[in-house]
Scaffold this motif. Structure first.
Motif, PDB file in Angstrom:
ATOM      1  N   TYR A  28       8.368 -12.694 -11.883  1.00 26.31           N
ATOM      2  CA  TYR A  28       8.887 -11.953 -11.398  1.00 26.31           C
ATOM      3  C   TYR A  28       8.010 -11.214 -10.093  1.00 26.31           C
ATOM      4  O   TYR A  28       8.300 -11.558  -9.105  1.00 26.31           O
ATOM      5  CB  TYR A  28       8.991 -10.133 -12.079  1.00 26.31           C
ATOM      6  N   LEU A  29       6.174 -11.188 -10.169  1.00 28.53           N
ATOM      7  CA  LEU A  29       5.500 -10.921  -9.420  1.00 28.53           C
ATOM      8  C   LEU A  29       5.338 -11.770  -8.286  1.00 28.53           C
ATOM      9  O   LEU A  29       5.142 -12.252  -7.311  1.00 28.53           O
ATOM     10  CB  LEU A  29       3.878 -11.052  -9.830  1.00 28.53           C
ATOM     11  N   PHE A  30       5.861 -13.639  -9.049  1.00 35.03           N
ATOM     12  CA  PHE A  30       5.889 -15.023  -8.206  1.00 35.03           C
ATOM     13  C   PHE A  30       6.830 -14.670  -7.034  1.00 35.03           C
ATOM     14  O   PHE A  30       6.969 -15.007  -5.830  1.00 35.03           O
ATOM     15  CB  PHE A  30       6.176 -16.405  -8.854  1.00 35.03           C
ATOM     16  N   HIS A  31       8.407 -14.039  -7.593  1.00 30.84           N
ATOM     17  CA  HIS A  31       8.998 -13.816  -6.615  1.00 30.84           C
ATOM     18  C   HIS A  31       8.768 -12.736  -5.680  1.00 30.84           C
ATOM     19  O   HIS A  31       9.235 -12.834  -4.052  1.00 30.84           O
ATOM     20  CB  HIS A  31      10.780 -13.930  -7.528  1.00 30.84           C
ATOM     21  N   GLU A  36       7.942 -10.954  -0.198  1.00 29.07           N
ATOM     22  CA  GLU A  36       6.987 -10.340   0.597  1.00 29.07           C
ATOM     23  C   GLU A  36       6.303 -11.422   1.500  1.00 29.07           C
ATOM     24  O   GLU A  36       5.987 -11.017   2.960  1.00 29.07           O
ATOM     25  CB  GLU A  36       6.119  -9.779   0.175  1.00 29.07           C
ATOM     26  N   ILE A  37       6.533 -12.624   1.332  1.00 31.25           N
ATOM     27  CA  ILE A  37       5.726 -13.469   2.296  1.00 31.25           C
ATOM     28  C   ILE A  37       6.438 -14.121   3.351  1.00 31.25           C
ATOM     29  O   ILE A  37       5.986 -14.246   4.325  1.00 31.25           O
ATOM     30  CB  ILE A  37       5.168 -15.125   1.834  1.00 31.25           C
ATOM     31  N   LYS A  38       8.057 -14.392   2.560  1.00 35.65           N
ATOM     32  CA  LYS A  38       8.570 -14.235   3.767  1.00 35.65           C
ATOM     33  C   LYS A  38       9.113 -13.391   4.739  1.00 35.65           C
ATOM     34  O   LYS A  38       9.047 -13.988   5.878  1.00 35.65           O
ATOM     35  CB  LYS A  38      10.168 -15.516   2.954  1.00 35.65           C
ATOM     36  N   HIS A  39       9.085 -12.217   3.728  1.00 37.89           N
ATOM     37  CA  HIS A  39       9.255 -11.266   4.593  1.00 37.89           C
ATOM     38  C   HIS A  39       8.268 -11.243   6.092  1.00 37.89           C
ATOM     39  O   HIS A  39       8.726 -10.712   7.217  1.00 37.89           O
ATOM     40  CB  HIS A  39       9.730 -10.188   4.274  1.00 37.89           C
ATOM     41  N   GLU A  40       7.176 -11.115   5.393  1.00 39.78           N
ATOM     42  CA  GLU A  40       6.115 -11.505   6.536  1.00 39.78           C
ATOM     43  C   GLU A  40       6.143 -12.176   7.962  1.00 39.78           C
ATOM     44  O   GLU A  40       5.745 -12.345   8.553  1.00 39.78           O
ATOM     45  CB  GLU A  40       4.942 -11.015   5.920  1.00 39.78           C
ATOM     46  N   THR A  41       6.664 -12.898   7.719  1.00 36.83           N
ATOM     47  CA  THR A  41       6.520 -13.979   8.521  1.00 36.83           C
ATOM     48  C   THR A  41       7.798 -13.807   9.229  1.00 36.83           C
ATOM     49  O   THR A  41       7.736 -14.960  10.566  1.00 36.83           O
ATOM     50  CB  THR A  41       6.741 -15.983   7.464  1.00 36.83           C
ATOM     51  N   ASP A  42       8.841 -13.764   8.580  1.00 34.59           N
ATOM     52  CA  ASP A  42       9.777 -13.569   9.684  1.00 34.59           C
ATOM     53  C   ASP A  42      10.415 -12.204  10.051  1.00 34.59           C
ATOM     54  O   ASP A  42      10.443 -12.251  11.292  1.00 34.59           O
ATOM     55  CB  ASP A  42      11.429 -13.005   8.732  1.00 34.59           C
ATOM     56  N   GLU A  43       9.119 -11.417  10.186  1.00 38.95           N
ATOM     57  CA  GLU A  43       8.765 -10.194  11.021  1.00 38.95           C
ATOM     58  C   GLU A  43       7.860 -10.900  12.603  1.00 38.95           C
ATOM     59  O   GLU A  43       8.332 -10.575  13.285  1.00 38.95           O
ATOM     60  CB  GLU A  43       8.143  -9.425  10.496  1.00 38.95           C
ATOM     61  N   GLU A  44       7.252 -12.045  11.726  1.00 35.38           N
ATOM     62  CA  GLU A  44       6.233 -12.708  12.762  1.00 35.38           C
ATOM     63  C   GLU A  44       6.942 -13.957  14.276  1.00 35.38           C
ATOM     64  O   GLU A  44       6.278 -13.174  15.077  1.00 35.38           O
ATOM     65  CB  GLU A  44       4.740 -13.211  12.529  1.00 35.38           C
ATOM     66  N   MET A 126       4.770 -22.536   6.795  1.00 38.44           N
ATOM     67  CA  MET A 126       4.424 -21.831   5.476  1.00 38.44           C
ATOM     68  C   MET A 126       3.348 -22.293   4.712  1.00 38.44           C
ATOM     69  O   MET A 126       3.063 -22.162   3.591  1.00 38.44           O
ATOM     70  CB  MET A 126       5.812 -21.826   4.363  1.00 38.44           C
ATOM     71  N   ILE A 127       2.856 -23.164   5.218  1.00 41.10           N
ATOM     72  CA  ILE A 127       1.533 -24.544   4.429  1.00 41.10           C
ATOM     73  C   ILE A 127       0.365 -23.846   3.924  1.00 41.10           C
ATOM     74  O   ILE A 127       0.205 -23.312   2.911  1.00 41.10           O
ATOM     75  CB  ILE A 127       1.226 -25.338   5.162  1.00 41.10           C
ATOM     76  N   GLU A 128       0.224 -22.657   4.968  1.00 42.26           N
ATOM     77  CA  GLU A 128      -1.245 -22.063   4.635  1.00 42.26           C
ATOM     78  C   GLU A 128      -0.607 -20.745   3.251  1.00 42.26           C
ATOM     79  O   GLU A 128      -1.480 -20.885   2.331  1.00 42.26           O
ATOM     80  CB  GLU A 128      -1.626 -21.447   5.743  1.00 42.26           C
ATOM     81  N   LYS A 129       0.825 -20.300   4.253  1.00 40.81           N
ATOM     82  CA  LYS A 129       1.023 -19.208   3.055  1.00 40.81           C
ATOM     83  C   LYS A 129       1.290 -20.028   1.882  1.00 40.81           C
ATOM     84  O   LYS A 129       0.988 -18.913   0.582  1.00 40.81           O
ATOM     85  CB  LYS A 129       2.091 -18.667   4.112  1.00 40.81           C
ATOM     86  N   ASP A 130       2.180 -20.646   1.601  1.00 37.54           N
ATOM     87  CA  ASP A 130       2.454 -21.256  -0.169  1.00 37.54           C
ATOM     88  C   ASP A 130       0.854 -21.985  -0.503  1.00 37.54           C
ATOM     89  O   ASP A 130       0.622 -21.671  -1.936  1.00 37.54           O
ATOM     90  CB  ASP A 130       2.556 -22.743   0.462  1.00 37.54           C
ATOM     91  N   ASP A 131      -0.041 -21.808   0.188  1.00 39.60           N
ATOM     92  CA  ASP A 131      -1.448 -22.437  -0.404  1.00 39.60           C
ATOM     93  C   ASP A 131      -1.931 -20.962  -1.309  1.00 39.60           C
ATOM     94  O   ASP A 131      -2.600 -20.951  -1.913  1.00 39.60           O
ATOM     95  CB  ASP A 131      -1.922 -22.769   0.452  1.00 39.60           C
ATOM     96  N   LEU A 132      -1.565 -19.694  -0.271  1.00 39.78           N
ATOM     97  CA  LEU A 132      -2.597 -18.842  -0.481  1.00 39.78           C
ATOM     98  C   LEU A 132      -1.252 -18.746  -1.810  1.00 39.78           C
ATOM     99  O   LEU A 132      -2.108 -17.632  -2.619  1.00 39.78           O
ATOM    100  CB  LEU A 132      -2.200 -17.673   1.101  1.00 39.78           C
ATOM    101  N   ILE A 137      -0.944 -16.917  -7.813  1.00 41.10           N
ATOM    102  CA  ILE A 137      -0.323 -17.266  -8.970  1.00 41.10           C
ATOM    103  C   ILE A 137      -1.256 -18.071  -9.556  1.00 41.10           C
ATOM    104  O   ILE A 137      -0.651 -17.567 -10.801  1.00 41.10           O
ATOM    105  CB  ILE A 137       1.203 -18.233  -8.974  1.00 41.10           C
ATOM    106  N   HIS A 138      -1.929 -18.509  -9.175  1.00 48.06           N
ATOM    107  CA  HIS A 138      -2.850 -19.464 -10.660  1.00 48.06           C
ATOM    108  C   HIS A 138      -3.581 -18.169 -10.635  1.00 48.06           C
ATOM    109  O   HIS A 138      -4.326 -18.054 -12.050  1.00 48.06           O
ATOM    110  CB  HIS A 138      -4.183 -20.284  -9.719  1.00 48.06           C
ATOM    111  N   VAL A 139      -4.364 -17.699  -9.810  1.00 49.74           N
ATOM    112  CA  VAL A 139      -5.509 -15.906 -10.431  1.00 49.74           C
ATOM    113  C   VAL A 139      -4.097 -15.420 -11.714  1.00 49.74           C
ATOM    114  O   VAL A 139      -5.029 -15.057 -12.706  1.00 49.74           O
ATOM    115  CB  VAL A 139      -5.711 -15.433  -9.254  1.00 49.74           C
ATOM    116  N   MET A 140      -3.442 -15.205 -10.936  1.00 55.66           N
ATOM    117  CA  MET A 140      -2.565 -13.883 -12.315  1.00 55.66           C
ATOM    118  C   MET A 140      -1.663 -14.914 -12.900  1.00 55.66           C
ATOM    119  O   MET A 140      -1.903 -14.225 -14.331  1.00 55.66           O
ATOM    120  CB  MET A 140      -0.938 -14.270 -10.794  1.00 55.66           C
ATOM    121  N   LEU A 141      -2.167 -15.592 -13.416  1.00 55.47           N
ATOM    122  CA  LEU A 141      -2.226 -16.503 -15.049  1.00 55.47           C
ATOM    123  C   LEU A 141      -3.435 -16.287 -15.675  1.00 55.47           C
ATOM    124  O   LEU A 141      -2.859 -16.444 -16.749  1.00 55.47           O
ATOM    125  CB  LEU A 141      -1.548 -18.412 -14.272  1.00 55.47           C
TER     126      LEU A 141
END
Length: 423
Positions: A28-31, A36-44, A126-132, A137-141
């Motif tokens: 759930y948190l991943f999605h 949210e990242i896609k939404h922010e990118t779309d707003e940009e 989306m490379i940097e945002k995917d890395d983010l 996710i890594h920290v969350m796991l």
């Protein structure tokens, strides 16, 4: 079927419940983060489009036809009709720096500039945002895994501490020995349910202990009260048998009465013996040598063996200390050897084998096989032609075995009755 401890079972069930919950929470948190990242990118992208539209609308150039073509911005003339609403989607484009397909968010719309239609395309990498997102996710796991381990370990320690009074009570029940003439005390605990359990155990053990004392007293009183009149009656009958004025028929009747009285005395003795064994009045204090016990009873039964002309074969280890009360070791061997002699036919065979943990005695007999359901039951042997028997000898042997964790078994093979004791 292997059974788990309650604490282990609770922990396993807790893991089975928490793992799906944690997994669902992670997805759930991943999605949610991805959305949210896609939404922010779309707003940009929308904001960039507005900036470009303002710029293009105010640009003063002689040639009204524009053409821009970069990976992140494209403006090309088109014959397509003007679109009122932009379109957003995800695409993958080749990047030389990465030498791989990279993810982008893309905004596209057909617009009109100075009367000319153009296809406007804006893209955000989306490379940097995917890395983010991956780092999140890594920290969350790691956080979820650490939290799960902490919760499981904490739950295990808390449960173990909560169940400690139960295990203390269980240990006291396991160590309960009625023959020590003491009742265990189950103390109060901070937990209401365990207090109820301990109170019930205190009441139950007090009743059992009192019943044990009553049974022990009854056994001792019966042994004293019954044997005395039996002995007196037997003595009187023996005196009557010496009376020369009695007829032959009277002597015969008195003799039969005396035999039955002796049988009753043996029955009383054996029943009292069974009661004492069941009440654990023969505590295990030493290990008698079964070799010496067998040798002793072979010597005691020598006259009976010679009278029947029995062939005795023995295979005995030099020493065989067994976990038995010495008196019960004597009873077990005398009963088994006595039966082998008593129910044998003249010139029959008896074979005795003794190892450090196994005793086997087999004998020939004209009597049939004893049914497996009856062999160790009380008062069952007379049905098979075992005369002058109260049916308690093998029952006593079996009860001795059960009291000292010795396995007693019976087989009938090739005309031989075979009894085996294994410790």
């Amino acid at each position: 079927m292997r059974r788990m401890k309650l604490l282990t079972k609770t922990t396993v069930y807790f893991l089975l419940i928490m793992l799906p919950v944690f997994t669902a929470g992670a997805f759930y948190l991943f999605h949610k983060f991805n959305k949210e990242i896609k939404h922010e990118t779309d707003e940009e992208l929308v904001n960039d489009q507005l900036e470009w539209l303002r710029y293009l609308d105010t640009a003063h150039i002689d040639n009204p036809i524009f053409r821009f073509n970069t990976q992140e911005f494209q403006l090309t003339p088109t014959d397509k009709p003007v679109q009122k609403k932009y379109k957003l989607k995800g695409v993958h484009l080749y990047q030389e720096t990465e030498d791989a397909q990279a993810p982008f968010r893309e905004l596209s719309q057909v617009i009109s500039i100075h009367g000319q239609n153009y296809q406007m395309v804006l893209r955000k990498s989306m490379i940097e945002k995917d890395d983010l997102l991956k780092n999140i996710i890594h920290v969350m796991l790691i956080a979820f895994g650490g939290l799960l381990c902490f919760v499981v370990i904490s739950n295990w320690f808390i449960s173990r501490n909560m169940w400690r009074p139960f295990y203390r009570s269980l240990d006291k029940i396991r160590q309960l020995q009625l023959n020590k003439m003491e009742t265990p005390d189950f103390p109060q605990t901070p937990t209401h349910e365990f207090n109820q359990l301990n109170e019930a155990l205190n009441q139950m053990t007090a009743r059992i202990h009192q019943d044990y004392i009553n049974m022990k007293e009854l056994t001792e009183d019966a042994a004293h009260e019954m044997q005395t009149p039996l002995a007196i009656t037997q003595s009187k009958l023996e005196l009557l048998l010496q009376d020369e004025n009695l007829s032959e028929e009277q002597l015969k009747n008195i003799g039969q009465t005396s035999e039955e009285l002796q049988r009753l005395s043996r029955l009383n003795h054996n029943l009292l013996l069974l009661a004492k064994i069941e009440n654990q009045q023969y505590p295990f204090t030493e290990r008698p040598d079964l070799h010496q016990v067998i040798a002793k009873y072979l010597s005691l039964f020598e006259e009976l063996i010679r009278e029947k002309e029995l062939n005795i074969e023995t295979s005995l280890v030099p020493t065989a200390p067994w976990p038995l009360h010495p008196a019960l070791a004597d009873i077990m061997i005398s009963n088994l050897l006595g039966n082998a002699i008593k129910y044998n036919y003249p010139e029959g065979h008896i074979q005795i084998t003794l190892t450090t943990n196994t005793f086997t005695i087999s004998n020939t007999s004209s009597l049939p096989e004893i049914p497996a359901a009856n062999v160790f039951q009380r008062f069952k042997k007379n049905d098979q032609g075992y005369s002058n028997s109260n049916g308690l000898g093998l029952a006593i042997v079996k009860k001795i075995g059960e009291s000292y964790h010795i396995r007693i078994s019976y087989q009938y093979r090739n005309g031989l009755h075979i009894f085996t004791a294994s410790c």
